[in-house]
Write an enzyme that holds these catalytic residues in place. Structure first.
Site, mmCIF file in Angstrom:
data_model
loop_
_atom_site.group_PDB
_atom_site.id
_atom_site.type_symbol
_atom_site.label_atom_id
_atom_site.label_comp_id
_atom_site.label_asym_id
_atom_site.label_seq_id
_atom_site.Cartn_x
_atom_site.Cartn_y
_atom_site.Cartn_z
ATOM 1 N N PRO A 20 0.849 -1.201 0.000
ATOM 2 C CA PRO A 20 0.000 0.000 0.000
ATOM 3 C C PRO A 20 0.879 1.243 0.000
ATOM 4 C CG PRO A 20 0.030 -1.017 2.178
ATOM 5 C CD PRO A 20 0.766 -1.940 1.264
ATOM 6 N N VAL A 33 0.248 5.525 -0.220
ATOM 7 C CA VAL A 33 -0.603 6.698 -0.387
ATOM 8 C C VAL A 33 -0.163 7.476 -1.621
ATOM 9 C CG1 VAL A 33 -1.037 8.985 0.629
ATOM 10 C CG2 VAL A 33 -1.321 6.933 2.008
ATOM 11 N N CYS A 45 1.343 2.857 10.078
ATOM 12 C CA CYS A 45 1.655 4.220 9.624
ATOM 13 C C CYS A 45 2.080 5.091 10.816
ATOM 14 C CB CYS A 45 0.458 4.852 8.918
ATOM 15 S SG CYS A 45 0.855 6.490 8.290
ATOM 16 N N ASN A 77 8.050 -7.536 4.435
ATOM 17 C CA ASN A 77 8.142 -6.246 3.743
ATOM 18 C C ASN A 77 9.334 -5.435 4.269
ATOM 19 O OD1 ASN A 77 6.543 -3.121 4.280
ATOM 20 N ND2 ASN A 77 7.357 -3.761 2.329
ATOM 21 N N ALA A 119 7.407 -1.818 -1.606
ATOM 22 C CA ALA A 119 6.839 -0.472 -1.777
ATOM 23 C C ALA A 119 7.752 0.383 -2.649
ATOM 24 C CB ALA A 119 6.613 0.180 -0.409
HETATM 25 C C1 FNR Z 1 4.140 3.887 2.212
HETATM 26 N N1 FNR Z 1 3.786 2.944 3.182
HETATM 27 C C2 FNR Z 1 2.459 2.744 3.479
HETATM 28 N N2 FNR Z 1 2.104 1.714 4.329
HETATM 29 C C3 FNR Z 1 0.808 1.435 4.545
HETATM 30 O O1 FNR Z 1 0.502 0.489 5.275
HETATM 31 N N3 FNR Z 1 -0.180 2.194 3.959
HETATM 32 C C4 FNR Z 1 0.109 3.235 3.126
HETATM 33 O O2 FNR Z 1 -0.822 3.875 2.585
HETATM 34 C C5 FNR Z 1 1.464 3.551 2.900
HETATM 35 N N4 FNR Z 1 1.833 4.611 2.091
HETATM 36 C C6 FNR Z 1 3.133 4.730 1.673
HETATM 37 C C7 FNR Z 1 3.457 5.674 0.686
HETATM 38 C C8 FNR Z 1 4.746 5.725 0.190
HETATM 39 C C9 FNR Z 1 5.078 6.703 -0.917
HETATM 40 C C10 FNR Z 1 5.760 4.876 0.719
HETATM 41 C C11 FNR Z 1 7.180 4.924 0.201
HETATM 42 C C12 FNR Z 1 5.454 3.987 1.725
HETATM 43 C C13 FNR Z 1 4.807 2.014 3.719
HETATM 44 C C14 FNR Z 1 5.056 0.884 2.732
HETATM 45 O O3 FNR Z 1 3.884 0.139 2.433
HETATM 46 C C15 FNR Z 1 6.151 -0.083 3.212
HETATM 47 O O4 FNR Z 1 5.721 -0.690 4.388
HETATM 48 C C16 FNR Z 1 7.498 0.615 3.474
HETATM 49 O O5 FNR Z 1 7.802 1.566 2.488
HETATM 50 C C17 FNR Z 1 8.618 -0.423 3.533
HETATM 51 O O6 FNR Z 1 8.722 -1.128 2.307
HETATM 52 P P1 FNR Z 1 9.906 -0.808 1.266
HETATM 53 O O7 FNR Z 1 9.733 0.596 0.788
HETATM 54 O O8 FNR Z 1 11.216 -0.962 2.009
HETATM 55 O O9 FNR Z 1 9.722 -1.828 0.172
#
Ligand code: FNR
Length: 326
Positions: free
Chosen positions: A11, A13, A110, A208, A232
């Site tokens: 996910p 945003v 979050c 993740n 992500a």
């Molecule tokens: C996120 N992450 C995030 N997590 C979640 O549970 N809901 C969300 O809406 C969001 N939004 C979001 C936006 C953006 C631009 C980023 C970069 C990250 C966190 C994401 O899902 C993930 O848990 C972390 O980024 C770690 O994973 P990566 O980036 O190391 O692959």
């Protein structure tokens, strides 16, 4: 919904709207999460069939603000992620979308202040009774799988204990972002702590954190023993990360994203935000392209910027034709 051996779009945003989810799926993502949507916001929406686009839109009443857009083609793989701090509100929101999505996930990770101050996201991690209430309420009343996504707690033992409690609620899977709430994105994800959770549970765990290449899917799975992997940033920067053939040049992925944004009439703010994620990683927002994206006000502006005017007019013409036929 099978949560084993799956490559999953996390996910995000402003990134995880319909065009980006379709893009990730085109390259090989098996499951695609939507961006977190707060229950209060969804509860202000009505479900509308958008015959012109062939989508199902959840639109804020009295406005043309599309809060969530999906389509039949992704129904079997799209996960609706909800931001909530209340079981009955979460259920009312989930009931609105549950016929149109494959699963519902609750965001429990979050760390942003708007989330935590509203008792949502990472604020839930310290309230196991509320977690139990929300997840069991959703599970009891929905016919689709219910999952949640957490971060690590202060000690590994605490996370394992919480994960066990979550498993008892009957969730179909548990996604674990291998960072603590206070960690920054640049801090390395703790794959070892995800492994401890995997060992303690029998429900599928989705690992993740810090997957940046296709090979990393296998690495994180090998280290953690997780059933599936979620990515992500690696996907936001280059959605072809899901392709077993290796990543495509980011310029071609970007073009494909712009086309999909035009095709699904994506929100301009979300389109710009996603493009900026790519540009920031591979180039710079200070250069001409970044500045031009910043200045763009419409999808037509972006089409012009990227030489996609012909594609844009074809899409618009075919929409007009459809409306005329109807
Ligand atoms: C996120 N992450 C995030 N997590 C979640 O549970 N809901 C969300 O809406 C969001 N939004 C979001 C936006 C953006 C631009 C980023 C970069 C990250 C966190 C994401 O899902 C993930 O848990 C972390 O980024 C770690 O994973 P990566 O980036 O190391 O692959």
């Amino acid at each position: 919904m099978d949560y084993r051996n799956r490559l999953i779009l996390a996910p995000m945003v402003r990134v995880g709207t319909l065009p980006f989810r379709m893009l990730a799926a085109q390259y090989g993502a098996d499951i695609t999460y939507g961006e977190e949507i707060v229950d209060h916001k969804l509860l202000k929406c009505e479900r509308l069939i958008n015959e012109t686009l062939g989508t199902i839109d959840f639109v804020e009443r009295g406005t043309d603000n599309v809060v969530f857009r999906t389509c039949e083609e992704e129904k079997h793989r799209v996960v609706f992620q909800i931001g909530t701090s209340n079981a009955s509100r979460a259920l009312s929101a989930a009931m609105l979308v549950c016929k149109d999505v494959a699963a519902v996930d609750v965001n429990m990770g979050c760390p942003k202040s708007f989330s935590v101050s509203g008792g949502m996201g990472a604020a839930l991690l310290t309230k196991p009774e509320l977690i139990h209430d929300i997840l069991t309420t959703l599970k009891r009343n929905l016919d689709i799988p219910v999952t949640c996504k957490i971060r690590l707690l202060k000690s590994s033992n605490d996370t394992v204990e919480l994960a066990r409690r979550i498993e008892k609620t009957g969730v179909a899977a548990l996604a674990v972002h291998g960072r603590r709430v206070a960690d920054r994105p640049r801090d390395p994800a703790k794959w070892g702590e995800i492994a401890e959770i995997v060992q303690a549970l029998s429900v599928p765990v989705i690992a993740n954190g810090d997957v940046f290449d296709y090979e990393d899917f296998e690495c994180i799975r090998a280290v953690t023993g997780a059933a599936s992997v979620m990515v992500a940033r690696g996907a936001a920067w280059n959605a072809s990360i899901f392709s077993p053939k290796g990543k495509l040049p980011w310029e071609s992925v970007k073009k494909e994203y712009i086309r999909k944004s035009i095709l699904w009439d994506n929100d301009i703010k979300s389109t710009k935000h996603t493009l900026k994620e790519m540009i920031m990683h591979y180039s710079s927002l200070e250069l001409a392209e970044g500045k031009a994206v910043n200045k763009s006000n419409t999808l037509a502006d972006l089409a012009e910027l990227y030489g996609e005017q012909e594609y844009f007019s074809d899409v618009i013409s075919s929409r007009l034709l459809q409306i005329t036929v109807r």
